[in-house]
Design an enzyme around this catalytic site. Structure first.
Site, PDB file in Angstrom:
ATOM      1  N   ASP A 109       0.822  -1.216   0.000  1.00 49.73           N
ATOM      2  CA  ASP A 109       0.000   0.000   0.000  1.00 49.73           C
ATOM      3  C   ASP A 109       0.851   1.260   0.000  1.00 49.73           C
ATOM      4  OD1 ASP A 109       0.973  -0.524   2.479  1.00 49.73           O
ATOM      5  OD2 ASP A 109      -0.798   0.123   3.578  1.00 49.73           O
ATOM      6  N   LYS A 110       2.079   1.166   0.471  1.00 48.01           N
ATOM      7  CA  LYS A 110       2.972   2.332   0.496  1.00 48.01           C
ATOM      8  C   LYS A 110       4.407   1.844   0.596  1.00 48.01           C
ATOM      9  CE  LYS A 110       1.884   2.793   5.400  1.00 48.01           C
ATOM     10  NZ  LYS A 110       0.962   1.671   5.374  1.00 48.01           N
ATOM     11  N   THR A 111       5.333   2.752   0.311  1.00 48.75           N
ATOM     12  CA  THR A 111       6.732   2.350   0.264  1.00 48.75           C
ATOM     13  C   THR A 111       7.285   2.014   1.641  1.00 48.75           C
ATOM     14  OG1 THR A 111       7.428   4.656   0.434  1.00 48.75           O
ATOM     15  CG2 THR A 111       7.167   3.732  -1.772  1.00 48.75           C
TER      16      THR A 111
END
Length: 429
Positions: free
Chosen positions: A391-393
């Site tokens: 969903d995100k880095t």
């Protein structure tokens, strides 16, 4: 309703704080292990062959040609499963025997093991320590009863979360005051919702330094006051909380399922191939039986082939011939395949556990750990990952990133190149 440890509990039985994440125990090992092994069609096949070989006068091979190797395979696999489960139980024992500070009603600070913590105990957690159970925050070393919590073990988030106590309890910041607290707390039934909590507390009201009495009304509690088991205290010297859920009733344990009987993609594929080989084996045995029957009927010069079959009807004689050829051709499904797979998996797990490229050292938090293969049944899955969705880095980088290079308006800014143009504020604007 739960009463603080200063008073006796109501007649309610709460679960202990000892946990177990093992796959087996002495009672369930044999049935669970056999169920797991005989989900593999190869083991069922070899067991059937081994039983058929015990029939006298039918098997053209020895009685123990198949059942012996199968027994050895099961014993080796059982030893591997026991070894891996012992490691899980040892890890559980290390956690259960960790120590935490408990504030007693006599004013003492006593160190107890995590497995001895009970609902209603007042715990003092110091900086960088994990919470041994689900707690309601009463006070902390910070103003207004605030504290910072890392929940990486719960949701993978490395950013710190702020928790704060109620104003009515935040003023008690001395051990002597906390030990004399006498209050009541009511909490919802244990559930899996990590970010939700509902409860009520009737904290003491301090009129004079030596006078602590119960408040006249309950105050609501929310997830802001909840400190979950598995989370870690950060950037705060200490906090004090009251235990509301213990052991397998904590939100962390309720969100963790029992260790499943895992099967890899190769195991599933091998199962289908075993079925295919089994059908080929049946066809070969059937063709050989038909050919043998025709040979016996049309060859009067070789009567010794028919010795012992004169008293049997045609179908029964054909059936026993089919069983004989079935046993004779059973090597079409190689029993050595099982031995090879189990040995390779065990050796792979040992290499994973010793891999220096996956050796993690964090001197700040005193962490020195290697990769840990908790089960060797899924080793081959590591080489079959094609895509990783995130969903995100931060989930992949731990929010720790190092600048390498970038391209702005066709210019490449690379610090490793000597003549690379310098990146200025004007370029970014």
């Amino acid at each position: 309703m739960m009463i603080n440890s200063r008073f006796p509990f109501q007649n309610v039985k709460y679960k202990g704080n000892q946990i177990s994440t093992g796959k087996y125990n002495p009672v369930t090992f044999i049935p669970k292990f056999l169920f797991e092994q005989f989900r593999r069609y190869a083991n069922i096949f070899f067991l059937c062959i081994g039983l058929l070989q015990q029939i006298p006068g039918v098997s053209p091979t020895g009685k123990y040609v198949t059942i012996g190797p199968l027994f050895i395979i099961l014993c080796l696999t059982a030893a591997k499963e026991i070894y891996e489960d012992i490691k899980r139980h040892n890890a559980d024992s290390k956690v259960n025997n960790s120590e935490v500070i408990v504030l007693t009603k006599s004013g003492d600070k006593v160190k107890k093991k995590w497995r001895e913590v009970k609902v209603g105990d007042l715990l003092k957690i110091e900086k960088s320590n994990f919470f041994p159970a689900d707690l309601v925050l009463l006070t902390s070393s910070e103003p207004q009863g605030m504290c910072y919590v890392e929940t990486a073990n719960l949701d993978g988030e490395t950013n710190l979360k702020i928790k704060s106590s109620l104003t009515a309890t935040a003023s008690y910041n001395a051990d002597s005051q906390l030990c004399r607290i006498a209050g009541s707390l009511e909490a919802e039934l244990p559930n899996r919702q990590l970010y939700e909590f509902s409860g009520r507390i009737r904290p003491p009201t301090q009129r004079r330094p030596e006078d602590i009495v119960l408040a006249e009304e309950d105050l609501p509690l929310s997830a802001t006051q909840m400190l979950l088991r598995g989370a870690r205290l950060r950037n705060t010297s200490w906090v004090v909380g009251i235990v509301v859920y213990t052991g397998h009733e904590t939100k962390l344990m309720m969100n963790s399922t029992k260790t499943p009987l895992k099967r890899s993609t190769i195991d599933i594929l091998t199962n289908y191939q075993i079925i295919f080989l089994f059908l080929i084996l049946v066809c070969l045995a059937l063709i050989s039986s038909i050919g043998n029957t025709l040979k016996l009927k049309n060859d009067p010069n070789h009567d010794y082939f028919r010795e012992g079959t004169e008293t049997q009807s045609g179908f029964i004689a054909f059936f026993w011939q089919f069983i004989t050829f079935f046993i004779l051709y059973n090597n079409l499904v190689p029993i050595s395949l099982q031995v090879t797979l189990e040995l390779v998996k065990a050796i792979q797990a040992a290499f994973i556990n010793m891999d220096e490229e996956m050796h993690y050292i964090d001197k700040e938090n005193n962490i020195d750990s290697y990769a840990l293969a908790r089960t060797s049944n899924l080793n081959e899955e590591l080489g079959q990952i094609k895509y990783v969705f995130s969903d995100k880095t931060g989930t992949l980088t731990r929010n720790v990133m190092e600048y390498k290079k970038c391209s702005i308006a066709g210019h490449i800014y690379d610090p490793e190149r000597e003549k690379a143009p310098k990146l200025t504020h004007k370029d970014l604007v």
